[in-house]
Design a protein around this motif. Structure first.
Motif, PDB file in Angstrom:
ATOM      1  N   VAL A   1      -9.796  -3.723  -1.720  1.00 31.08           N
ATOM      2  CA  VAL A   1      -8.915  -2.341  -2.245  1.00 31.08           C
ATOM      3  C   VAL A   1     -10.242  -1.375  -2.867  1.00 31.08           C
ATOM      4  O   VAL A   1     -11.103  -1.785  -3.226  1.00 31.08           O
ATOM      5  CB  VAL A   1      -8.147  -2.912  -3.595  1.00 31.08           C
TER       6      VAL A   1
ATOM      7  N   THR B   1       1.622   3.914  -5.100  1.00 32.71           N
ATOM      8  CA  THR B   1       0.600   4.087  -5.969  1.00 32.71           C
ATOM      9  C   THR B   1       0.937   4.908  -7.082  1.00 32.71           C
ATOM     10  O   THR B   1       1.874   5.593  -7.216  1.00 32.71           O
ATOM     11  CB  THR B   1      -0.637   4.962  -5.302  1.00 32.71           C
TER      12      THR B   1
ATOM     13  N   SER C   1      -5.848  -8.051 -10.104  1.00 32.32           N
ATOM     14  CA  SER C   1      -4.774  -8.397  -9.036  1.00 32.32           C
ATOM     15  C   SER C   1      -3.824  -9.034 -10.033  1.00 32.32           C
ATOM     16  O   SER C   1      -3.983  -9.820 -10.585  1.00 32.32           O
ATOM     17  CB  SER C   1      -5.300  -9.188  -7.893  1.00 32.32           C
TER      18      SER C   1
ATOM     19  N   GLY D   1       1.048  -1.174  -0.169  1.00 30.70           N
ATOM     20  CA  GLY D   1      -0.132   0.162   0.045  1.00 30.70           C
ATOM     21  C   GLY D   1       0.896   1.376  -0.138  1.00 30.70           C
ATOM     22  O   GLY D   1       0.399   2.321   0.048  1.00 30.70           O
TER      23      GLY D   1
ATOM     24  N   CYS E   1     -11.397  -4.215 -11.072  1.00 30.91           N
ATOM     25  CA  CYS E   1     -10.483  -4.311 -10.418  1.00 30.91           C
ATOM     26  C   CYS E   1      -9.670  -5.487 -10.979  1.00 30.91           C
ATOM     27  O   CYS E   1     -10.255  -6.428 -11.612  1.00 30.91           O
ATOM     28  CB  CYS E   1     -10.778  -4.488  -8.918  1.00 30.91           C
TER      29      CYS E   1
ATOM     30  N   ARG F   1      -5.880   0.258   0.127  1.00 31.07           N
ATOM     31  CA  ARG F   1      -6.162  -0.925   0.479  1.00 31.07           C
ATOM     32  C   ARG F   1      -6.095  -1.379   1.866  1.00 31.07           C
ATOM     33  O   ARG F   1      -5.324  -0.695   2.659  1.00 31.07           O
ATOM     34  CB  ARG F   1      -5.301  -1.932  -0.076  1.00 31.07           C
TER      35      ARG F   1
END
Length: 126
Positions: free
Chosen positions: A78, A57, A97, A54, A95, A71
């Motif tokens: 998130v 960004t 991942s 986190g 989203c 998150r």
């Protein structure tokens, strides 16, 4: 692995929305996360990304200063806080991942992600 995005809806220009995405499996904290969007008739584009821990960004230039990605590794979620929304922000938001070996990696390209949510529609009326 399932990614469940929610929080989309209809909002007036200048308003705010908060999107959230939950990852169903364990080891959420081993995955870098990202948000992308796709407007009608356009290519999917990068919105924001966040590292495993986190701390790092990245944002698309179009939403810097307006959107905030965050998150919660304890809750496997998130979020994308969207402020000062514009009509051009109208899109389906996804989203995504990816497993990240390093704690501080952020992924800004779609082809780097392994898992995708189903998308949530954001409509901004002018």
């Amino acid at each position: 692995v399932q990614l469940q995005a929610c929080g989309g809806g209809l909002v007036q220009a200048g308003g705010s929305l908060r999107l959230s995405c939950a990852r169903s499996r364990r080891a959420f904290n081993q995955h870098a996360m990202g948000w992308f969007r796709q407007a009608p008739g356009k290519e999917r584009e990068f919105v924001a990304a966040i590292s495993r821990n986190g701390y790092n960004t990245r944002y698309a230039d179009s939403n810097k200063g307006r959107f905030v990605i965050s998150r919660d590794n304890a809750r496997n979620t998130v979020a994308l806080q969207m402020n000062s929304l514009k009509s051009e922000d109208t899109a389906v938001y996804y989203c995504a991942s990816k497993y990240a070996r390093l704690m501080d990696i952020v992924q800004v390209t779609a082809d780097g992600y392994s898992f995708w949510g189903q998308g949530t529609l954001v409509t901004v009326s002018s």
